[in-house]
Design an enzyme around this catalytic site. Structure first.
Site, PDB file in Angstrom:
ATOM      1  N   ASP A  17      14.019  -9.102 -21.610  1.00  0.00           N
ATOM      2  CA  ASP A  17      12.708  -9.460 -21.160  1.00  0.00           C
ATOM      3  C   ASP A  17      12.018  -8.272 -20.421  1.00  0.00           C
ATOM      4  O   ASP A  17      12.435  -6.976 -20.777  1.00  0.00           O
ATOM      5  CB  ASP A  17      12.677 -10.687 -20.409  1.00  0.00           C
ATOM      6  CG  ASP A  17      11.354 -11.278 -20.349  1.00  0.00           C
ATOM      7  OD1 ASP A  17      10.321 -10.932 -19.827  1.00  0.00           O
ATOM      8  OD2 ASP A  17      11.302 -12.368 -21.181  1.00  0.00           O
ATOM      9  N   HIS A  67       7.701 -11.766 -15.588  1.00  0.00           N
ATOM     10  CA  HIS A  67       8.121 -12.414 -16.708  1.00  0.00           C
ATOM     11  C   HIS A  67       9.541 -13.010 -16.843  1.00  0.00           C
ATOM     12  O   HIS A  67      10.083 -14.002 -16.995  1.00  0.00           O
ATOM     13  CB  HIS A  67       7.304 -11.926 -17.949  1.00  0.00           C
ATOM     14  CG  HIS A  67       7.555 -12.809 -18.925  1.00  0.00           C
ATOM     15  ND1 HIS A  67       8.598 -12.886 -20.121  1.00  0.00           N
ATOM     16  CD2 HIS A  67       6.421 -13.594 -19.586  1.00  0.00           C
ATOM     17  CE1 HIS A  67       8.044 -13.691 -21.018  1.00  0.00           C
ATOM     18  NE2 HIS A  67       6.785 -14.254 -20.682  1.00  0.00           N
ATOM     19  N   ASN A 170       2.233 -17.802 -28.616  1.00  0.00           N
ATOM     20  CA  ASN A 170       1.232 -18.569 -28.098  1.00  0.00           C
ATOM     21  C   ASN A 170      -0.142 -18.354 -28.915  1.00  0.00           C
ATOM     22  O   ASN A 170      -1.258 -18.678 -28.235  1.00  0.00           O
ATOM     23  CB  ASN A 170       1.150 -18.219 -26.577  1.00  0.00           C
ATOM     24  CG  ASN A 170       2.274 -18.347 -26.056  1.00  0.00           C
ATOM     25  OD1 ASN A 170       2.939 -19.438 -26.176  1.00  0.00           O
ATOM     26  ND2 ASN A 170       2.353 -17.414 -24.940  1.00  0.00           N
ATOM     27  N   SER A 243       7.198 -18.882 -23.767  1.00  0.00           N
ATOM     28  CA  SER A 243       8.220 -18.115 -23.015  1.00  0.00           C
ATOM     29  C   SER A 243       8.870 -18.881 -22.257  1.00  0.00           C
ATOM     30  O   SER A 243       9.936 -18.505 -21.750  1.00  0.00           O
ATOM     31  CB  SER A 243       7.282 -16.879 -22.268  1.00  0.00           C
ATOM     32  OG  SER A 243       7.034 -16.000 -23.048  1.00  0.00           O
TER      33      SER A 243
END
Length: 305
Positions: A17, A67, A170, A243
């Site tokens: 990530d 994130h 998404n 996520s």
């Protein structure tokens, strides 16, 4: 954890990530005792800013976007200092693999470098699962020669014994599963909305994949998930998205592997799918919204299951 008696001990999950803030009190060590030396983040590879330092211990784990830290907390945060928001496997180890930059973006080349490093170092750090809350969707799917390569890397990681958990995306509409969530052998994760009776979240991407595979494989709570906030020291913040659902499943997988270390990635996927609650094939949006999206009702909706 409370229901199963397992806490992820002995299992390592890689979070591929934006990085991990290993100084957050919920991620800095296993027992939240500063007098002991038991780090939770046992290795870190920075494919973005330090790609040549590959032994996993040369770069202090960091996150310049946030994130990845949020995802890491959902996988294995201890919940310190208040223990109100622990991760799914609070005694699991973490390995951070930074493939996205401070803006949350990255190239397929950098992502693949991080995936390769994870595979190459799986035995050294006992990496049994990987959480990847990233993907590419849109024109890139049809124009990039690297798209298939990323999927092959994901399948190769699975073949090497790493259970791959990848966010569905998404984009909401049908046929919007991106790369590498569209890879055959990975576990692609959609999102549920806990504030709407655990229905499928409106934003959660739908299959089928470009090659007509059924995806996502399952869905997990992804809306308003509280987890570790990077560079805050001890703060927590709520984010929403597939996520956020993906690391929840990754932490669950750590519990499964602690309970039975002999499970293969395909065993894990089969167990997750077979024990999940079946959901009707309807979309959570209103019929008018669904019509605008071109998403037709599924004939399976009429068949009791």
């Amino acid at each position: 954890q409370q229901q199963t008696g397992y806490d992820g001990s002995g299992i390592t999950v890689a979070v591929i990530d934006t990085g991990i803030d290993s100084l957050h009190v919920g991620l800095d060590d296993l027992d939240d005792d500063n007098s002991t030396n038991d780090p939770k983040v046992i290795a870190f590879y920075d494919a973005v800013n330090n790609p040549g330092q590959t032994n996993g211990t040369e770069v202090q784990a960091y996150d310049d976007q946030g994130h990845g830290t949020h995802c890491a907390g959902t996988v294995a945060g201890t919940g310190a200092p208040t223990y109100e928001h622990p991760g799914m496997a609070p005694q699991a180890f973490l390995v951070g693999v930074k493939v996205l930059d401070a803006g949350g973006s990255g190239s397929f080349t950098t992502v693949m470098a991080g995936m390769k490093w994870t595979t190459d170092n799986r035995h050294q750090f006992n990496i049994r699962a990987a959480s990847m809350s990233l993907g590419g969707f849109g024109a890139i799917e049809w124009t990039s020669s690297e798209e298939d390569s990323v999927n092959r890397y994901a399948n190769n990681m699975t073949a090497n014994g790493i259970t791959m958990l990848i966010a569905a995306g998404n984009t909401a509409g049908p046929g919007t599963i991106g790369t590498p969530g569209s890879a055959e052998d990975v576990i692609t994760v959609g999102a549920l909305d806990k504030d709407a009776d655990n229905t499928i979240a409106e934003y959660s991407s739908e299959g089928p994949t470009e090659e007509n595979r059924v995806k996502p494989n399952l869905a997990f709570i992804g809306s308003d998930v509280m987890s570790t906030q990077h560079n805050s020291g001890d703060g927590y913040v709520a984010f929403s998205g597939t996520s956020m659902a993906t690391p929840g499943v990754a932490g669950t997988v750590a519990l499964m592997l602690q309970a039975n270390p002999d499970l293969s990635p395909f065993d894990v996927r089969n167990i997750l799918q077979e024990t999940a609650t079946y959901r009707w094939c309807t979309h959570p949006l209103s019929p008018e919204q669904v019509a605008l999206m071109g998403n037709q009702p599924c004939p399976e909706d009429l068949i009791p299951k």
